[in-house]
Motif scaffolding. Structure first.
Motif, PDB file in Angstrom:
ATOM      1  N   ASN A  29       0.830  -1.201   0.000  1.00 51.70           N
ATOM      2  CA  ASN A  29       0.000   0.000   0.000  1.00 51.70           C
ATOM      3  C   ASN A  29       0.865   1.251   0.000  1.00 51.70           C
ATOM      4  O   ASN A  29       1.909   1.310   0.662  1.00 51.70           O
ATOM      5  CB  ASN A  29      -0.904   0.012   1.240  1.00 51.70           C
ATOM      6  N   MET A  30       0.422   2.250  -0.747  1.00 53.51           N
ATOM      7  CA  MET A  30       1.063   3.553  -0.775  1.00 53.51           C
ATOM      8  C   MET A  30       0.061   4.610  -0.313  1.00 53.51           C
ATOM      9  O   MET A  30      -1.157   4.378  -0.355  1.00 53.51           O
ATOM     10  CB  MET A  30       1.555   3.871  -2.186  1.00 53.51           C
ATOM     11  N   PRO A  31       0.537   5.765   0.112  1.00 52.11           N
ATOM     12  CA  PRO A  31      -0.387   6.812   0.572  1.00 52.11           C
ATOM     13  C   PRO A  31      -1.380   7.228  -0.517  1.00 52.11           C
ATOM     14  O   PRO A  31      -1.092   7.147  -1.711  1.00 52.11           O
ATOM     15  CB  PRO A  31       0.551   7.972   0.927  1.00 52.11           C
ATOM     16  N   PHE A  32      -2.560   7.628  -0.058  1.00 54.00           N
ATOM     17  CA  PHE A  32      -3.600   8.190  -0.933  1.00 54.00           C
ATOM     18  C   PHE A  32      -4.069   7.211  -2.011  1.00 54.00           C
ATOM     19  O   PHE A  32      -4.387   7.592  -3.141  1.00 54.00           O
ATOM     20  CB  PHE A  32      -3.118   9.494  -1.584  1.00 54.00           C
ATOM     21  N   GLY A  33      -4.093   5.922  -1.678  1.00 50.44           N
ATOM     22  CA  GLY A  33      -4.648   4.931  -2.588  1.00 50.44           C
ATOM     23  C   GLY A  33      -3.696   4.399  -3.633  1.00 50.44           C
ATOM     24  O   GLY A  33      -4.111   3.669  -4.538  1.00 50.44           O
ATOM     25  N   GLY A  34      -2.425   4.745  -3.531  1.00 46.41           N
ATOM     26  CA  GLY A  34      -1.450   4.235  -4.480  1.00 46.41           C
ATOM     27  C   GLY A  34      -1.041   2.811  -4.148  1.00 46.41           C
ATOM     28  O   GLY A  34      -1.381   2.268  -3.096  1.00 46.41           O
ATOM     29  N   VAL A  35      -0.296   2.177  -5.055  1.00 40.51           N
ATOM     30  CA  VAL A  35       0.159   0.812  -4.843  1.00 40.51           C
ATOM     31  C   VAL A  35       1.584   0.670  -5.374  1.00 40.51           C
ATOM     32  O   VAL A  35       1.937   1.229  -6.410  1.00 40.51           O
ATOM     33  CB  VAL A  35      -0.777  -0.209  -5.533  1.00 40.51           C
ATOM     34  N   ARG A  36       2.373  -0.077  -4.632  1.00 37.43           N
ATOM     35  CA  ARG A  36       3.737  -0.400  -5.048  1.00 37.43           C
ATOM     36  C   ARG A  36       3.754  -1.844  -5.502  1.00 37.43           C
ATOM     37  O   ARG A  36       3.321  -2.736  -4.775  1.00 37.43           O
ATOM     38  CB  ARG A  36       4.698  -0.174  -3.881  1.00 37.43           C
ATOM     39  N   ILE A  37       4.260  -2.100  -6.714  1.00 43.41           N
ATOM     40  CA  ILE A  37       4.227  -3.422  -7.337  1.00 43.41           C
ATOM     41  C   ILE A  37       5.664  -3.902  -7.478  1.00 43.41           C
ATOM     42  O   ILE A  37       6.469  -3.292  -8.185  1.00 43.41           O
ATOM     43  CB  ILE A  37       3.539  -3.356  -8.712  1.00 43.41           C
ATOM     44  N   VAL A  38       5.991  -5.005  -6.812  1.00 38.29           N
ATOM     45  CA  VAL A  38       7.387  -5.431  -6.694  1.00 38.29           C
ATOM     46  C   VAL A  38       7.584  -6.846  -7.226  1.00 38.29           C
ATOM     47  O   VAL A  38       6.803  -7.750  -6.915  1.00 38.29           O
ATOM     48  CB  VAL A  38       7.848  -5.364  -5.222  1.00 38.29           C
ATOM     49  N   SER A  39       8.636  -7.030  -8.021  1.00 34.19           N
ATOM     50  CA  SER A  39       9.056  -8.347  -8.494  1.00 34.19           C
ATOM     51  C   SER A  39      10.195  -8.849  -7.621  1.00 34.19           C
ATOM     52  O   SER A  39      11.067  -8.067  -7.220  1.00 34.19           O
ATOM     53  CB  SER A  39       9.529  -8.276  -9.948  1.00 34.19           C
ATOM     54  N   ASP A  40      10.225 -10.158  -7.339  1.00 36.38           N
ATOM     55  CA  ASP A  40      11.349 -10.708  -6.586  1.00 36.38           C
ATOM     56  C   ASP A  40      12.626 -10.668  -7.407  1.00 36.38           C
ATOM     57  O   ASP A  40      13.717 -10.553  -6.867  1.00 36.38           O
ATOM     58  CB  ASP A  40      11.035 -12.141  -6.152  1.00 36.38           C
ATOM     59  N   ASN A  41      12.497 -10.777  -8.729  1.00 30.08           N
ATOM     60  CA  ASN A  41      13.632 -10.623  -9.640  1.00 30.08           C
ATOM     61  C   ASN A  41      13.780  -9.132  -9.953  1.00 30.08           C
ATOM     62  O   ASN A  41      13.557  -8.681 -11.079  1.00 30.08           O
ATOM     63  CB  ASN A  41      13.402 -11.433 -10.913  1.00 30.08           C
ATOM     64  N   ALA A  42      14.166  -8.379  -8.935  1.00 29.87           N
ATOM     65  CA  ALA A  42      14.130  -6.921  -9.026  1.00 29.87           C
ATOM     66  C   ALA A  42      15.171  -6.346  -9.975  1.00 29.87           C
ATOM     67  O   ALA A  42      15.008  -5.231 -10.478  1.00 29.87           O
ATOM     68  CB  ALA A  42      14.318  -6.320  -7.629  1.00 29.87           C
ATOM     69  N   ILE A  43      16.243  -7.084 -10.226  1.00 31.64           N
ATOM     70  CA  ILE A  43      17.287  -6.568 -11.118  1.00 31.64           C
ATOM     71  C   ILE A  43      16.763  -6.435 -12.546  1.00 31.64           C
ATOM     72  O   ILE A  43      16.995  -5.429 -13.227  1.00 31.64           O
ATOM     73  CB  ILE A  43      18.523  -7.488 -11.078  1.00 31.64           C
ATOM     74  N   GLU A  44      16.032  -7.441 -12.989  1.00 32.78           N
ATOM     75  CA  GLU A  44      15.514  -7.420 -14.358  1.00 32.78           C
ATOM     76  C   GLU A  44      14.139  -6.765 -14.456  1.00 32.78           C
ATOM     77  O   GLU A  44      13.748  -6.307 -15.535  1.00 32.78           O
ATOM     78  CB  GLU A  44      15.430  -8.845 -14.906  1.00 32.78           C
ATOM     79  N   TYR A  45      13.425  -6.732 -13.340  1.00 30.71           N
ATOM     80  CA  TYR A  45      12.064  -6.190 -13.360  1.00 30.71           C
ATOM     81  C   TYR A  45      11.919  -5.162 -12.242  1.00 30.71           C
ATOM     82  O   TYR A  45      11.511  -5.501 -11.123  1.00 30.71           O
ATOM     83  CB  TYR A  45      11.028  -7.312 -13.195  1.00 30.71           C
ATOM     84  N   PRO A  46      12.259  -3.899 -12.510  1.00 33.14           N
ATOM     85  CA  PRO A  46      12.170  -2.853 -11.476  1.00 33.14           C
ATOM     86  C   PRO A  46      10.742  -2.687 -10.970  1.00 33.14           C
ATOM     87  O   PRO A  46       9.774  -2.972 -11.672  1.00 33.14           O
ATOM     88  CB  PRO A  46      12.642  -1.595 -12.225  1.00 33.14           C
ATOM     89  N   GLU A  47      10.622  -2.215  -9.743  1.00 29.46           N
ATOM     90  CA  GLU A  47       9.296  -2.034  -9.157  1.00 29.46           C
ATOM     91  C   GLU A  47       8.534  -0.916  -9.859  1.00 29.46           C
ATOM     92  O   GLU A  47       9.119  -0.034 -10.495  1.00 29.46           O
ATOM     93  CB  GLU A  47       9.404  -1.746  -7.668  1.00 29.46           C
ATOM     94  N   ILE A  48       7.220  -0.998  -9.732  1.00 28.97           N
ATOM     95  CA  ILE A  48       6.324  -0.012 -10.339  1.00 28.97           C
ATOM     96  C   ILE A  48       5.491   0.611  -9.228  1.00 28.97           C
ATOM     97  O   ILE A  48       5.023  -0.083  -8.326  1.00 28.97           O
ATOM     98  CB  ILE A  48       5.386  -0.677 -11.374  1.00 28.97           C
ATOM     99  N   ILE A  49       5.283   1.911  -9.299  1.00 31.54           N
ATOM    100  CA  ILE A  49       4.406   2.594  -8.347  1.00 31.54           C
ATOM    101  C   ILE A  49       3.294   3.270  -9.129  1.00 31.54           C
ATOM    102  O   ILE A  49       3.550   4.034 -10.061  1.00 31.54           O
ATOM    103  CB  ILE A  49       5.180   3.621  -7.502  1.00 31.54           C
ATOM    104  N   LEU A  50       2.055   2.963  -8.754  1.00 37.14           N
ATOM    105  CA  LEU A  50       0.892   3.572  -9.374  1.00 37.14           C
ATOM    106  C   LEU A  50       0.159   4.432  -8.354  1.00 37.14           C
ATOM    107  O   LEU A  50      -0.075   3.994  -7.223  1.00 37.14           O
ATOM    108  CB  LEU A  50      -0.070   2.506  -9.907  1.00 37.14           C
ATOM    109  N   THR A  51      -0.197   5.632  -8.745  1.00 32.70           N
ATOM    110  CA  THR A  51      -1.056   6.454  -7.904  1.00 32.70           C
ATOM    111  C   THR A  51      -2.488   5.946  -8.018  1.00 32.70           C
ATOM    112  O   THR A  51      -2.797   5.094  -8.857  1.00 32.70           O
ATOM    113  CB  THR A  51      -1.006   7.920  -8.340  1.00 32.70           C
ATOM    114  N   ALA A  52      -3.381   6.477  -7.196  1.00 30.85           N
ATOM    115  CA  ALA A  52      -4.783   6.077  -7.273  1.00 30.85           C
ATOM    116  C   ALA A  52      -5.345   6.369  -8.658  1.00 30.85           C
ATOM    117  O   ALA A  52      -6.116   5.572  -9.213  1.00 30.85           O
ATOM    118  CB  ALA A  52      -5.590   6.807  -6.197  1.00 30.85           C
ATOM    119  N   GLU A  53      -4.962   7.509  -9.231  1.00 31.67           N
ATOM    120  CA  GLU A  53      -5.445   7.863 -10.563  1.00 31.67           C
ATOM    121  C   GLU A  53      -4.891   6.921 -11.622  1.00 31.67           C
ATOM    122  O   GLU A  53      -5.598   6.493 -12.536  1.00 31.67           O
ATOM    123  CB  GLU A  53      -5.058   9.302 -10.904  1.00 31.67           C
TER     124      GLU A  53
END
Length: 233
Positions: free
Chosen positions: A187-211
């Motif tokens: 969970n991120m503030p204001f309805g956002g979401v953090r999306i994380v891969s365990d293979n983080a080197i090849e697949y960087p995390e993504i952060i989406l706002t509520a919008e």
């Protein structure tokens, strides 16, 4: 004792279980489970079989690190079965999909589930211990390496369609822009979401706002509660 603690933590991590999950499933106190995880105590003989069953392992492995003690009375002879073999009293059949791509924008989940002919057998007790409804239990074959080493290409993932509320660090099946993924969510503030891969080197995390969640049609289809792997020779 530390070895028991290490194996317990290992299985909890592999199955994405927290102390609260064990407390709820086995009806134990917070203090009891906390002492196991901290290495102060080990599970008693009375609770060990249920704990091992919850962790999809054996009492011998938890206590001694023994993989498969075929002399143990806990093991029964495995009989071959096919689609015509009657279900045991403690078994149910759940839908098994080649993948989970059907869930992204192609009809409703319930419609696709009703059409799926492939099935996996599942213990009623396992579902009951995790408070998973049979109607919400499905399985699918994972593809790709974005969640490696936790989930590898070809693993079978078991999904609870009834759990869509984000609990930080849990792995969910999600859909973004018509594509499906297995990812850890936070969970991120204001309805956002953090999306994380365990293979983080090849697949960087993504952060989406509520919008952005709305714009990209971000959906959560369910919690991945079990990952099964068959090793090949």
């Amino acid at each position: 004792m530390n070895d028991v603690r290490g194996r317990l933590i290992q299985r909890m991590s592999e199955l994405n279980l927290k102390q609260t999950d064990i407390i709820r499933a086995l009806g134990l106190s917070k203090g009891t489970v906390s002492k196991w995880v901290s290495g102060i105590n080990v599970p008693s003989a009375s609770v060990l079989p249920d704990l091992a069953k919850l962790l999809n392992t054996t009492p011998d492995w938890l206590i001694n690190g023994v993989e498969n003690n075929i002399q143990s009375a806990d093991f029964k002879k495995i009989e071959p079965w096919d689609e015509n073999t009657p279900l045991d009293e403690d078994e149910v059949e759940i839908p098994f999909f080649k993948d989970f791509s059907f869930a992204c924008g192609i009809g409703s989940i319930n419609e696709q589930i009703s059409k799926e002919k492939r099935k996996l057998r599942m213990s009623k007790a396992t579902l009951r211990n995790l408070s998973i409804s049979k109607d919400n239990a499905v399985a699918a074959t994972a593809s790709g390496d974005s969640m490696s080493p936790t989930i590898q290409d070809g693993d079978t993932i078991h999904i609870d369609l009834g759990r869509k509320e984000i609990k930080d660090g849990r792995i969910f099946v999600i859909c973004i822009g018509g594509l499906h993924y297995a990812k850890r969510l936070y969970n991120m503030p204001f309805g956002g979401v953090r999306i994380v891969s365990d293979n983080a080197i090849e697949y960087p995390e993504i952060i989406l706002t509520a919008e952005e969640r709305v714009e990209q049609d971000f959906q959560i289809f369910g919690w991945i509660w079990q990952i099964a792997r068959i090793e090949k020779w």
